[in-house]
Scaffold this motif. Structure first.
Motif, PDB file in Angstrom:
ATOM      1  N   ILE A  18       0.770  -1.239   0.035  1.00 51.69           N
ATOM      2  CA  ILE A  18      -0.003   0.253   0.429  1.00 51.69           C
ATOM      3  C   ILE A  18       0.698   1.294  -0.030  1.00 51.69           C
ATOM      4  O   ILE A  18       2.175   0.946   0.853  1.00 51.69           O
ATOM      5  N   ALA A  19       0.732   2.235  -0.776  1.00 51.04           N
ATOM      6  CA  ALA A  19       1.197   3.289  -0.931  1.00 51.04           C
ATOM      7  C   ALA A  19       0.836   4.392   0.046  1.00 51.04           C
ATOM      8  O   ALA A  19      -0.779   4.723  -0.126  1.00 51.04           O
ATOM      9  N   ILE A  30     -14.625  -0.130  -4.625  1.00 45.97           N
ATOM     10  CA  ILE A  30     -16.415  -0.205  -4.932  1.00 45.97           C
ATOM     11  C   ILE A  30     -15.510   1.706  -3.368  1.00 45.97           C
ATOM     12  O   ILE A  30     -15.100   2.242  -3.709  1.00 45.97           O
ATOM     13  N   MET A  31     -16.826   1.708  -3.527  1.00 47.27           N
ATOM     14  CA  MET A  31     -17.668   3.416  -2.931  1.00 47.27           C
ATOM     15  C   MET A  31     -18.355   2.919  -1.198  1.00 47.27           C
ATOM     16  O   MET A  31     -19.372   2.930  -2.018  1.00 47.27           O
ATOM     17  N   GLY A  48      -7.730   4.242   0.413  1.00 48.82           N
ATOM     18  CA  GLY A  48      -8.807   3.685   1.200  1.00 48.82           C
ATOM     19  C   GLY A  48      -8.519   3.215   2.985  1.00 48.82           C
ATOM     20  O   GLY A  48      -8.340   2.959   3.182  1.00 48.82           O
ATOM     21  N   ALA A  49      -6.868   3.172   2.396  1.00 50.53           N
ATOM     22  CA  ALA A  49      -5.857   2.460   4.136  1.00 50.53           C
ATOM     23  C   ALA A  49      -5.212   3.798   4.274  1.00 50.53           C
ATOM     24  O   ALA A  49      -5.495   3.596   5.570  1.00 50.53           O
ATOM     25  N   GLY A  50      -5.406   4.301   3.817  1.00 51.24           N
ATOM     26  CA  GLY A  50      -5.074   5.900   4.609  1.00 51.24           C
ATOM     27  C   GLY A  50      -6.019   6.777   5.127  1.00 51.24           C
ATOM     28  O   GLY A  50      -6.070   7.241   6.099  1.00 51.24           O
ATOM     29  N   ILE A  77     -14.813  11.989   3.699  1.00 51.88           N
ATOM     30  CA  ILE A  77     -15.365  10.796   2.895  1.00 51.88           C
ATOM     31  C   ILE A  77     -15.775  11.312   1.731  1.00 51.88           C
ATOM     32  O   ILE A  77     -16.096  10.869   0.688  1.00 51.88           O
ATOM     33  N   LEU A  78     -17.146  12.634   1.799  1.00 53.56           N
ATOM     34  CA  LEU A  78     -17.781  12.568   0.518  1.00 53.56           C
ATOM     35  C   LEU A  78     -16.395  13.462  -0.583  1.00 53.56           C
ATOM     36  O   LEU A  78     -17.128  12.175  -1.198  1.00 53.56           O
ATOM     37  N   LEU A  79     -15.711  13.940  -0.056  1.00 52.71           N
ATOM     38  CA  LEU A  79     -14.648  14.364  -1.232  1.00 52.71           C
ATOM     39  C   LEU A  79     -13.863  13.008  -1.864  1.00 52.71           C
ATOM     40  O   LEU A  79     -14.259  13.097  -2.709  1.00 52.71           O
ATOM     41  N   LEU A  80     -13.483  12.145  -0.679  1.00 53.35           N
ATOM     42  CA  LEU A  80     -12.478  10.686  -1.410  1.00 53.35           C
ATOM     43  C   LEU A  80     -13.592  10.476  -2.328  1.00 53.35           C
ATOM     44  O   LEU A  80     -13.313   9.724  -3.363  1.00 53.35           O
TER      45      LEU A  80
END
Length: 389
Positions: free
Chosen positions: A51-52, A271-272, A291-293, A343-346
């Motif tokens: 994961i980056a 997924i979202m 996602g991991a960040g 989360i909305l932005l991402l």
């Protein structure tokens, strides 16, 4: 299987022992709050690729106390090189920033988080069959396949897109893109000889990313629009590798050879979903871009919100059940408010990236304008600071 009928009572139970669940448990542990992580598998789930992480992820790692340990196992990347498969030239070179990014093997992340927790914090082989909520106290009963029951005052779901807690919350299933990601780590015993940059290689409805982890290992991923039937055998790593090599047939030879050399590629759907919380239970971890960040951010914010309302920890608290219910609800609603716009932005960025890959060229142009001019472009979300524990 031997059936157990005993019941246990815990202040906080976390469902899911992946990166999100372990990070959340560690954040709570750092604040002096006990929790129990219920993991379905019999051992740590430290398989996977890598994961980056950008600044936002490393900020969270530092507050969880494992940042320096993981930096020592990674290489600093300060540039992104963007190229097109069917265009000549060197492409664009985009500075990532002074903090750059670092790519870490998933096994190193999981081991670092788990090793920082008390051994009794993680329960393995816990297959959950049902979650019930007491209508009076709003506390929860987690029923396991072996017949045992774990009652908890706060329930946190970190169990992915098919979350048991999400179903309890009544959330709809996450939206799926028409894209899938094949990813792996390729080893070069004599060194890979690559410069320390993040390669972004665009093709026709295909995107390849390549990031050096250290001098001898490289993480790569391939995102492509596919028919799900093409990956009915996606559990077979050889099939995944062969299909990926075929998709990269027009790419440079060194890229194709990198994929051929890998041993165990993994594949997953894009997924979202959304993080949320009501009552005395919530979700953490996200299927959005980074996602991991984002899951690490969730862990820090959630631990902070709970500790502000429960500074002495739920297990040792002398408060009444009613007061615990009220305080826990306040903490989780604060967490949901704080994370909602992030989360909305991402989610919007995730949607646009998935749409760009599958769209016609005119639509791609429109999506790129929205992505860069309205949503801040590639790296704006990586500069986010989730705050202290």
């Amino acid at each position: 299987m031997e059936m157990r009928t005993q019941e246990e009572l815990h202040g906080i139970v976390i469902i899911g022992g992946g990166i999100s669940g372990l990070a959340t448990a560690l954040g709570l542990h750092k604040k002096g709050m006990k929790s129990v992580v219920l993991e379905r598998s019999e051992t740590l789930r430290n398989t996977g690729a890598a994961i980056a992480f950008f600044h936002n992820g490393w900020h969270a790692f530092d507050h969880l106390g494992v940042g320096d340990q993981l930096r020592a196992k990674s290489t600093l990347i300060t540039e992104m090189h963007t190229k097109w498969v069917h265009k000549d030239g060197t492409g664009d070179v985009i500075p990532i920033g002074e903090e750059g990014l670092r790519c870490v093997k998933r096994s190193d992340i999981v081991d670092a988080l788990a090793d920082s927790l008390p051994s009794e914090s993680i329960r393995f082989g816990c297959r959950i069959v049902a979650v019930e909520t007491d209508p009076v106290t709003s506390f929860h009963a987690v029923h396991l396949e072996d017949g045992s029951v774990m009652r908890t005052k706060v329930l946190i779901g970190c169990d992915g897109s098919n979350s048991v807690v999400a179903k309890t919350l009544g959330l709809k299933p996450p939206n799926l893109f028409r894209t899938q990601v094949a990813q792996a780590v390729t080893s070069y015993p004599n060194g890979h000889g690559l410069s320390n940059h993040f390669l972004y290689l665009w093709g026709d409805k295909l995107l390849l990313g390549r990031v050096p982890i250290d001098e001898k290992t490289v993480y790569w991923f391939v995102v492509q629009e596919v028919n799900p039937k093409d990956f009915e055998s996606k559990e077979d790593s050889r099939v995944v590798r062969d299909l990926t090599v075929e998709a990269l047939k027009d790419c440079p030879a060194e890229v194709v050879e990198m994929v051929k050399r890998c041993r165990f590629p993994y594949i997953e759907s894009d997924i979202m979903d959304n993080d949320c919380g009501w009552g005395c239970y919530t979700l953490a971890g996200s299927g959005t871009i980074q996602g991991a960040g984002t899951a690490l951010e969730d862990a820090v914010v959630l631990a902070r919100c709970l500790s502000q309302e429960m500074p002495i920890g739920l297990s040792e608290s002398k408060m009444s059940d009613q007061e615990i219910q009220i305080r826990a609800g306040v903490a989780l609603r604060r967490y949901a408010r704080e994370r909602r716009w992030r989360i909305l932005l991402l989610s919007a960025k995730s949607y646009l990236l998935g749409s760009i890959l599958c769209a016609s060229w005119p639509k791609r142009f429109v999506f790129l304008i929205i992505f860069s001019k309205i949503l801040g472009g590639k790296f704006s979300h990586t500069k986010y600071d989730c705050g202290h524990l």
